[in-house]
Design a protein around this motif. Structure first.
Motif, short mmCIF file in Angstrom:
data_model
loop_
_atom_site.label_atom_id
_atom_site.label_comp_id
_atom_site.label_asym_id
_atom_site.label_seq_id
_atom_site.Cartn_x
_atom_site.Cartn_y
_atom_site.Cartn_z
N HIS A 172 -83.13 43.31 3.46
CA HIS A 172 -82.28 43.65 2.31
C HIS A 172 -82.84 43.14 0.99
CE1 HIS A 172 -78.97 45.26 4.74
NE2 HIS A 172 -79.26 44.30 5.62
N ASN A 173 -84.13 42.76 1.03
CA ASN A 173 -84.85 42.35 -0.20
C ASN A 173 -84.17 41.18 -0.91
OD1 ASN A 173 -86.87 44.43 0.01
ND2 ASN A 173 -85.33 45.88 -0.70
N LYS A 174 -83.68 40.22 -0.11
CA LYS A 174 -83.07 39.04 -0.70
C LYS A 174 -84.03 37.85 -0.60
CE LYS A 174 -79.31 41.20 -1.59
NZ LYS A 174 -79.01 41.54 -3.02
N PRO A 175 -84.36 37.23 -1.74
CA PRO A 175 -85.22 36.04 -1.70
C PRO A 175 -84.60 34.95 -0.84
CG PRO A 175 -84.94 36.84 -3.95
CD PRO A 175 -83.95 37.58 -3.11
N VAL A 176 -85.44 34.16 -0.21
CA VAL A 176 -84.97 33.13 0.71
C VAL A 176 -85.26 31.73 0.18
CG1 VAL A 176 -85.28 32.13 3.01
CG2 VAL A 176 -85.20 34.62 2.73
N MET A 177 -84.24 30.88 0.21
CA MET A 177 -84.40 29.46 -0.06
C MET A 177 -84.32 28.75 1.29
SD MET A 177 -81.97 26.85 -2.27
CE MET A 177 -82.12 27.79 -3.79
N VAL A 178 -85.25 27.85 1.56
CA VAL A 178 -85.33 27.21 2.87
C VAL A 178 -84.76 25.80 2.83
CG1 VAL A 178 -86.91 26.31 4.63
CG2 VAL A 178 -87.33 28.55 3.61
N MET A 179 -83.90 25.50 3.81
CA MET A 179 -83.44 24.13 4.05
C MET A 179 -83.93 23.69 5.42
SD MET A 179 -79.40 24.77 5.02
CE MET A 179 -79.17 23.12 5.68
N GLU A 180 -83.96 22.39 5.64
CA GLU A 180 -84.37 21.81 6.93
C GLU A 180 -85.78 22.21 7.38
OE1 GLU A 180 -82.69 19.55 8.30
OE2 GLU A 180 -80.59 19.79 7.79
N PRO A 181 -86.77 22.24 6.49
CA PRO A 181 -88.13 22.58 6.93
C PRO A 181 -88.71 21.54 7.89
CG PRO A 181 -88.19 21.70 4.71
CD PRO A 181 -86.74 21.91 5.05
N LEU A 182 -88.16 20.31 7.82
CA LEU A 182 -88.59 19.25 8.75
C LEU A 182 -87.51 18.97 9.80
CD1 LEU A 182 -90.18 16.74 6.20
CD2 LEU A 182 -91.34 18.45 7.59
N LYS A 183 -86.53 19.84 9.87
CA LYS A 183 -85.42 19.71 10.84
C LYS A 183 -84.79 18.32 10.73
CE LYS A 183 -84.31 20.94 15.63
NZ LYS A 183 -83.35 22.00 15.29
N GLY A 184 -84.35 18.01 9.51
CA GLY A 184 -83.69 16.73 9.29
C GLY A 184 -84.59 15.53 9.48
N GLY A 185 -85.91 15.72 9.28
CA GLY A 185 -86.88 14.65 9.47
C GLY A 185 -87.40 14.56 10.89
N CYS A 192 -78.00 15.39 10.97
CA CYS A 192 -77.46 15.81 9.68
C CYS A 192 -76.17 15.06 9.34
CB CYS A 192 -77.20 17.31 9.68
SG CYS A 192 -75.87 17.85 10.79
N LYS A 193 -75.49 14.54 10.36
CA LYS A 193 -74.27 13.73 10.22
C LYS A 193 -73.04 14.52 9.80
CE LYS A 193 -76.90 9.53 9.17
NZ LYS A 193 -77.08 8.39 8.25
N TYR A 194 -73.10 15.84 9.83
CA TYR A 194 -71.92 16.64 9.49
C TYR A 194 -70.77 16.38 10.46
CZ TYR A 194 -75.10 19.37 6.51
OH TYR A 194 -76.00 19.77 5.56
N CYS A 195 -71.10 15.96 11.68
CA CYS A 195 -70.09 15.76 12.71
C CYS A 195 -69.29 14.47 12.54
CB CYS A 195 -70.75 15.75 14.10
SG CYS A 195 -72.03 14.47 14.27
N LEU A 196 -69.82 13.53 11.79
CA LEU A 196 -69.24 12.19 11.76
C LEU A 196 -67.80 12.17 11.26
CD1 LEU A 196 -72.21 9.93 10.59
CD2 LEU A 196 -71.32 10.31 12.89
N ASP A 197 -67.53 12.87 10.17
CA ASP A 197 -66.17 12.86 9.61
C ASP A 197 -65.17 13.54 10.53
OD1 ASP A 197 -66.98 11.49 7.37
OD2 ASP A 197 -67.29 13.29 6.16
N ALA A 198 -65.67 14.40 11.42
CA ALA A 198 -64.77 15.13 12.31
C ALA A 198 -64.39 14.33 13.55
CB ALA A 198 -65.42 16.46 12.73
N CYS A 199 -65.15 13.28 13.85
CA CYS A 199 -64.92 12.53 15.09
C CYS A 199 -63.73 11.59 14.94
CB CYS A 199 -66.16 11.74 15.49
SG CYS A 199 -65.95 10.86 17.06
N THR A 200 -62.68 11.83 15.72
CA THR A 200 -61.48 11.00 15.65
C THR A 200 -61.66 9.65 16.33
OG1 THR A 200 -60.63 12.03 17.68
CG2 THR A 200 -59.99 13.03 15.58
N GLU A 201 -62.74 9.52 17.14
CA GLU A 201 -62.97 8.28 17.87
C GLU A 201 -64.04 7.40 17.22
OE1 GLU A 201 -60.95 7.57 20.25
OE2 GLU A 201 -60.00 9.55 20.12
#
Length: 225
Positions: free
Chosen positions: A34-47, A135-144
């Motif tokens: 669709h001719n959309k330019p791409v911006m890349v995140m996680e090129p090192l997969k979170g280090g 990435c730690k996105y899960c941390l805030d969701a963990c009730t335990e």
């Protein structure tokens, strides 16, 4: 469905290129279609790709002793057509300068280098039990209050070792379990809220069961587990 979009941000790296959960290649190809330019995140997969198995690193060093494992990962995404920006991340000025140098001296990957990266990816996949990028996105969701990335990091390291009743990594898990206010794998309530936040689509509650089985044994003092 949204032709008004000016660009697309995608998680792309050589390890996720054919990953069935992330589908980096397929998403990239749709953006290009669709001719959309791409911006890349996680090129090192979170280090994660900065510290790869020695067997994999040897393949890179045998081909080019002067190139860092990080430069291989950055060159992979920079070699893709239609990529206009790469979010590399850096935790020190030294790393930032190294990233700049890699791009200033950039050369696209050749066919032989792509073949090496395919072999490197195979080696890494064979050593990974849980594909966590910390990435730690899960941390805030963990009730335990389980430090999921830390627990998975210990778990992955343990699985790479030869099976043994007691290991230093298992002892590190024991020490972690003694910290005030932290949850351990067996505390997981299987609510599934963390799964909704995970970009890698890891079935975290299911993995936690094996983490508990691996570490929470009598050898480490978990007599009631």
């Amino acid at each position: 469905m949204h032709p008004e979009m000016e660009f697309v941000l995608l998680q792309i790296n050589y390890l996720d290129w054919e990953n069935e959960g992330v589908e980096s290649r397929k998403c990239y190809e749709v953006a290009c279609k669709h001719n959309k330019p791409v911006m890349v995140m996680e090129p090192l997969k979170g280090g994660f790709l900065a510290d790869i198995p020695l067997e994999a690193e040897k393949l890179m060093k045998d081909y080019n002793p002067d190139a860092s494992v990080i430069s291989w990962a950055l060159r992979f995404v920079a070699s893709l057509d239609n990529v206009f920006m790469i979010l590399t991340g850096a935790s020190s000025l030294k790393q930032l300068k190294e990233n700049i140098e890699d791009f200033e001296n950039f050369k696209p990957l050749n066919d032989e280098e792509y073949e090496i990266l395919d072999k490197v990816a195979d080696i890494i996949h064979s050593n990974i039990t849980v594909d966590c990028t910390k990435c730690k996105y899960c941390l805030d969701a963990c009730t335990e209050e389980i430090n999921i990335p830390k627990v998975f990091d210990l778990y992955n390291s343990e699985k790479i070792l030869d099976p043994a009743p007691w290991t230093p990594i298992g002892n590190a898990y024991l020490n972690y379990s003694k910290l005030p206010g932290v949850g351990i794998a067996s505390d997981c309530s299987e609510c599934g809220m963390c799964v909704e936040e995970c970009p890698q689509h890891i079935d975290i509650p299911e993995v936690m069961k094996d983490v508990a089985k691996t570490f929470e044994t009598e050898y480490y003092g978990f007599v009631d587990k």
